[in-house]
Design a protein around this motif. Structure first.
Motif, PDB file in Angstrom:
ATOM      1  N   UNK A   1       0.856  -1.182   0.000  1.00  0.00           N
ATOM      2  CA  UNK A   1       0.000   0.000   0.000  1.00  0.00           C
ATOM      3  C   UNK A   1       0.891   1.231   0.000  1.00  0.00           C
ATOM      4  N   UNK A   2       0.868   1.988  -1.092  1.00  0.00           N
ATOM      5  CA  UNK A   2       1.673   3.201  -1.221  1.00  0.00           C
ATOM      6  C   UNK A   2       3.138   2.931  -0.877  1.00  0.00           C
ATOM      7  N   UNK A   3       3.665   1.831  -1.397  1.00  0.00           N
ATOM      8  CA  UNK A   3       5.054   1.493  -1.148  1.00  0.00           C
ATOM      9  C   UNK A   3       5.295   0.701   0.109  1.00  0.00           C
ATOM     10  N   UNK A   4       4.287   0.551   0.960  1.00  0.00           N
ATOM     11  CA  UNK A   4       4.433  -0.220   2.187  1.00  0.00           C
ATOM     12  C   UNK A   4       4.228  -1.707   1.882  1.00  0.00           C
ATOM     13  N   UNK A   5       5.082  -2.539   2.425  1.00  0.00           N
ATOM     14  CA  UNK A   5       4.899  -3.986   2.362  1.00  0.00           C
ATOM     15  C   UNK A   5       4.640  -4.472   3.777  1.00  0.00           C
ATOM     16  N   UNK A   6       3.472  -5.048   4.014  1.00  0.00           N
ATOM     17  CA  UNK A   6       3.068  -5.440   5.359  1.00  0.00           C
ATOM     18  C   UNK A   6       2.471  -6.840   5.320  1.00  0.00           C
ATOM     19  N   UNK A   7       2.391  -7.452   6.503  1.00  0.00           N
ATOM     20  CA  UNK A   7       1.773  -8.763   6.665  1.00  0.00           C
ATOM     21  C   UNK A   7       0.388  -8.553   7.275  1.00  0.00           C
ATOM     22  N   UNK A   8      -0.626  -8.974   6.550  1.00  0.00           N
ATOM     23  CA  UNK A   8      -2.006  -8.641   6.902  1.00  0.00           C
ATOM     24  C   UNK A   8      -2.671  -9.822   7.599  1.00  0.00           C
ATOM     25  N   UNK A   9      -3.446  -9.494   8.613  1.00  0.00           N
ATOM     26  CA  UNK A   9      -4.197 -10.474   9.389  1.00  0.00           C
ATOM     27  C   UNK A   9      -5.622  -9.969   9.515  1.00  0.00           C
ATOM     28  N   UNK A  10      -6.587 -10.848   9.295  1.00  0.00           N
ATOM     29  CA  UNK A  10      -7.989 -10.459   9.371  1.00  0.00           C
ATOM     30  C   UNK A  10      -8.719 -11.389  10.331  1.00  0.00           C
ATOM     31  N   UNK A  11      -9.530 -10.802  11.204  1.00  0.00           N
ATOM     32  CA  UNK A  11     -10.327 -11.555  12.167  1.00  0.00           C
ATOM     33  C   UNK A  11     -11.791 -11.257  11.877  1.00  0.00           C
ATOM     34  N   UNK A  12     -12.602 -12.294  11.714  1.00  0.00           N
ATOM     35  CA  UNK A  12     -14.003 -12.074  11.377  1.00  0.00           C
ATOM     36  C   UNK A  12     -14.857 -13.187  11.961  1.00  0.00           C
ATOM     37  N   UNK A  13     -16.159 -12.914  12.023  1.00  0.00           N
ATOM     38  CA  UNK A  13     -17.137 -13.878  12.501  1.00  0.00           C
ATOM     39  C   UNK A  13     -17.815 -14.509  11.296  1.00  0.00           C
TER      40      UNK A  13
END
Length: 724
Positions: free
Chosen positions: A71-83
């Protein structure tokens, strides 16, 4: 507000309906049954803060590892929590390092497990199980729920949603070859299944080099080679250094000239173009390049798997002045080792495997050139060891440059320093971050508006734990009641039964001792033991193909479950659904030859709710016959299916069907993309069981096990029609 289980600064990541993404720094707090995030610390300036958003943690929650995002040059590790029952309830968070993401993922899954073991519903009554802090961390593959994109500010825009569905439940994208339509040579595929032995060929630079000795028909003109070495660094640091394709790679990988991104398939799979730097007669030997799919996975024991396999891509054609090599199999495995005595420094065992056809006439005339080039590539482990021995720290994950004609076109006299640099996360200053956050907060901060109905009283009330009542369950030992004799000749599936060792395009029953399960003393010493006799018997296997996903097959007329019900037998059917250009389903029918003991784990699984089933149903996979890349991608670690993929349960009068949607997992889709073309060469073992979490539930017992040998896709039959 109770004492948090975990808290800290993370990034709030998402995409709005209009397609505009946002990336905010927020303070996340995890308590016993609530995950929330704030704009500031909850008790900053001596006053309690109202959370911007919160999510109640219960047994229906799922943790989704989305892998790497930019995202806009950022490289990140994404985690999503959902029901899973309330799709709109979702919190997506991102971490700059995989260590932080893994720590949050592990704690969140432990909290969900504790909620599941704390409340169990059987037959409309609520039974509470004793809680235990001793949870075995099973491998849970990252997944993407087929309806995971809910509504509201957490949603991706419609185009992004369709893209994610196309990469997930709707099948693989065009960039990844669809294994279900592959027309590879069958003789070559069968050769891939031959057992392999390894011969030590040399020791060099502190590494051991091995060469493949196949026990059967050679799989390729060129053998697999691998190198094994020990690197004085943590698995996380080694992984991040290998994943980076910036200027740092020149310091440890002598075979790297440059690399560029062709397409991001998902957070775990991407297509890359890679130019090799060969030093064997460069004046006479043309340069080589690769177009390959890279897939990665982190196991819960802290180890990593990175796999490569060549792919064709319309955006990466063969380049003038280069010979397109073919990577048949390759990758890294990174496993943690115990520190040396008297030293707390981390150590890791790194293994790299390469099976490559460099193509071109020159390589054929000079056979030593091929071996020299492969060893040059494998020596990257020595480069890793020396790089870390200098005390260097891996740079932050960087966004790989997108492939363009200027990058891939070879130029005479071009130097490595002329290659465009990647954009680092650190390259964006803190002031720019504040400006971006401020602009988004001022214009579209609807996702960060305080929720009026969330008060401190309600927030604290959500932490209240139910009274714990210890319930002792009977052992899963076979019942003393007489077993029912089955006439297997009268009940058959579409896939035939064959010999367990020599069968082809068939199913068989492997020895249960091949699978290791939790022993009686597992909670004390984490020991495991070979499984005993299964509790149920495998009756039949169906292999179906249709234009759409096939759900609830056990109710259809003529199914083995219906035939068993006529004989008064209860059936548990596992419907493994595989997406592709055509949808496939393999259904395993296990029947209870002895009555299921009331109150046992299997009985509670059959009569329990979906939350309990998702937290307990376990799969133990194994690939006794297959290539290295297949064995590494599938693995052999037990997997809690309800955490890895979407499972749908159908309870009939005399059966329970479990529909396992492989397409709901991005990791599973990546595995399918890697093993295409060799499906008819594989021998795969699967064991199903209900996980035991307390002493009374141990040792574990298998529901049943099955072996699928060298399956032919053309053998799939059309399923019986649905009842009107």
């Amino acid at each position: 507000m109770t004492i948090p289980i975990m808290e800290g600064w993370m990034h709030r990541y998402g995409r709005r309906r209009i397609g505009r993404s946002f990336f905010h720094k927020r303070y996340f707090v995890l308590e016993s049954q609530v995950l929330a995030y704030y704009k500031r610390k909850p008790f900053e300036n001596g006053r309690p803060q109202v959370p911007l958003k919160s999510l109640n943690i219960d047994g229906n929650c799922r943790v989704e590892d989305r892998g790497l995002e930019t995202h806009h040059g950022h490289a990140v590790y994404v985690l999503s929590v959902f029901n899973k029952k309330e799709r709109a309830h979702r919190i997506t968070m991102a971490a700059p390092t995989i260590q932080e993401q893994s720590a949050w993922k592990e704690v969140l899954e432990q909290v969900i497990d504790q909620v599941n073991t704390g409340s169990l519903r059987i037959g409309g009554q609520s039974d509470t199980q004793p809680k235990s802090n001793n949870f075995e961390t099973e491998r849970t593959a990252s997944s993407s729920d087929r309806d995971s994109q809910g509504t509201g500010q957490d949603d991706d825009d419609e185009n992004d949603k369709k893209s994610r569905l196309r990469k997930g439940a709707k099948g693989l994208p065009d960039a990844v070859h669809d294994w279900s339509t592959s027309a590879e040579n069958r003789k070559s595929e069968r050769a891939h299944g031959a057992r392999k032995f390894w011969r030590l060929v040399r020791c060099q630079n502190g590494l051991r080099f091995f060469e493949e000795i196949p026990d059967g028909i050679p799989t390729s003109r060129y053998k697999e080679m691998k190198a094994v070495g020990v690197v004085e660094a943590s698995c996380n640091d080694i992984f991040e250094l290998i994943m980076n394709m910036d200027e740092t790679r020149y310091e440890w990988d002598a075979s790297f000239h440059h690399g560029s991104l062709v397409e991001e398939v998902d957070g775990h799979t991407a297509i890359y173009h890679h130019r090799l730097e060969l030093d064997w007669f460069p004046t006479f030997i043309w340069p080589r390049d690769l177009c390959y799919s890279r897939y990665w996975r982190r196991n819960d024991d802290g180890s990593y798997v990175i796999l490569f396999v060549s792919r064709e891509h319309k955006s990466c054609p063969e380049q003038p002045g280069c010979v397109r090599a073919h990577m048949e199999s390759g990758g890294y495995t990174i496993s943690p080792l115990k520190p040396r005595p008297g030293s707390g420094e981390p150590r890791s065992r790194v293994q790299q495997l390469v099976q490559i056809d460099l193509k071109g006439w020159g390589i054929g005339l000079l056979p030593f050139c091929h071996q020299h080039t492969v060893i040059q590539m494998l020596n990257s482990i020595a480069g890793l060891r020396e790089w870390f021995s200098e005390g260097q720290v891996p740079p932050p994950m960087q966004r790989v440059v997108k492939m363009t004609p200027e990058i891939i076109e070879p130029r005479k006299g071009r130097k490595r320093s002329a290659i465009p640099a990647s954009v680092s996360m650190d390259a964006i200053s803190d002031s720019a971050d504040r400006i971006m956050d401020g602009m988004l907060d001022d214009t579209e901060d609807d996702d960060d508006d305080p929720v009026p109905q969330i008060t401190d009283e309600l927030f604290n009330a959500a932490q209240a734990k139910p009274n714990e009542v210890s319930v002792r369950t009977p052992d899963e030992e076979p019942s003393s009641q007489p077993s029912v004799r089955l006439d297997l000749s009268t009940v058959r599936g579409t896939l035939q039964k064959g010999h367990v060792e020599t069968g082809r395009n068939c199913w068989s029953i492997p020895s249960s001792t091949l699978f290791r399960v939790r022993s009686k003393r597992f909670l004390v010493d984490r020991s495991k033991c070979p499984a005993g006799e299964p509790l149920m018997e495998l009756l039949a296997v169906d292999w179906f193909k249709d234009s759409k996903r096939m759900d609830h097959l056990a109710r259809r007329k003529g199914s083995p479950a219906q035939a068993a019900a006529e004989k008064g037998l209860f059936t548990i059917a596992f419907n493994v659904q595989v997406p592709g250009s055509a949808h496939y389903s393999m259904v395993f029918y296990f029947v209870a030859v002895k009555p299921i003991v009331r109150g046992s784990l299997v009985h509670r699984f059959v009569e329990g709710d979906d939350s309990y089933r998702n937290s307990r149903l376990k799969l133990i996979p194994s690939v006794p016959k297959g290539s290295w890349i297949v064995r590494q991608s599938v693995g052999s670690t037990p997997c809690i299916l309800g955490k890895a993929v979407d499972c749908t349960y159908y309870r009939g009068p005399q059966y329970l069907e479990v529909d396992v949607d492989i397409g709901s997992s991005t990791v599973a889709n990546g595995v399918l993309g890697l093993v295409f073309g060799v499906v008819t060469s594989l021998v795969v073992d699967m064991a199903f069981l209900v996980q035991g979490n307390s002493t009374e539930e141990l040792p574990e017992h298998l529901i049943g096990a099955v072996r699928i040998s060298q399956l032919e896709l053309s053998a799939a039959m059309t399923p019986p029609p649905e009842d009107p």
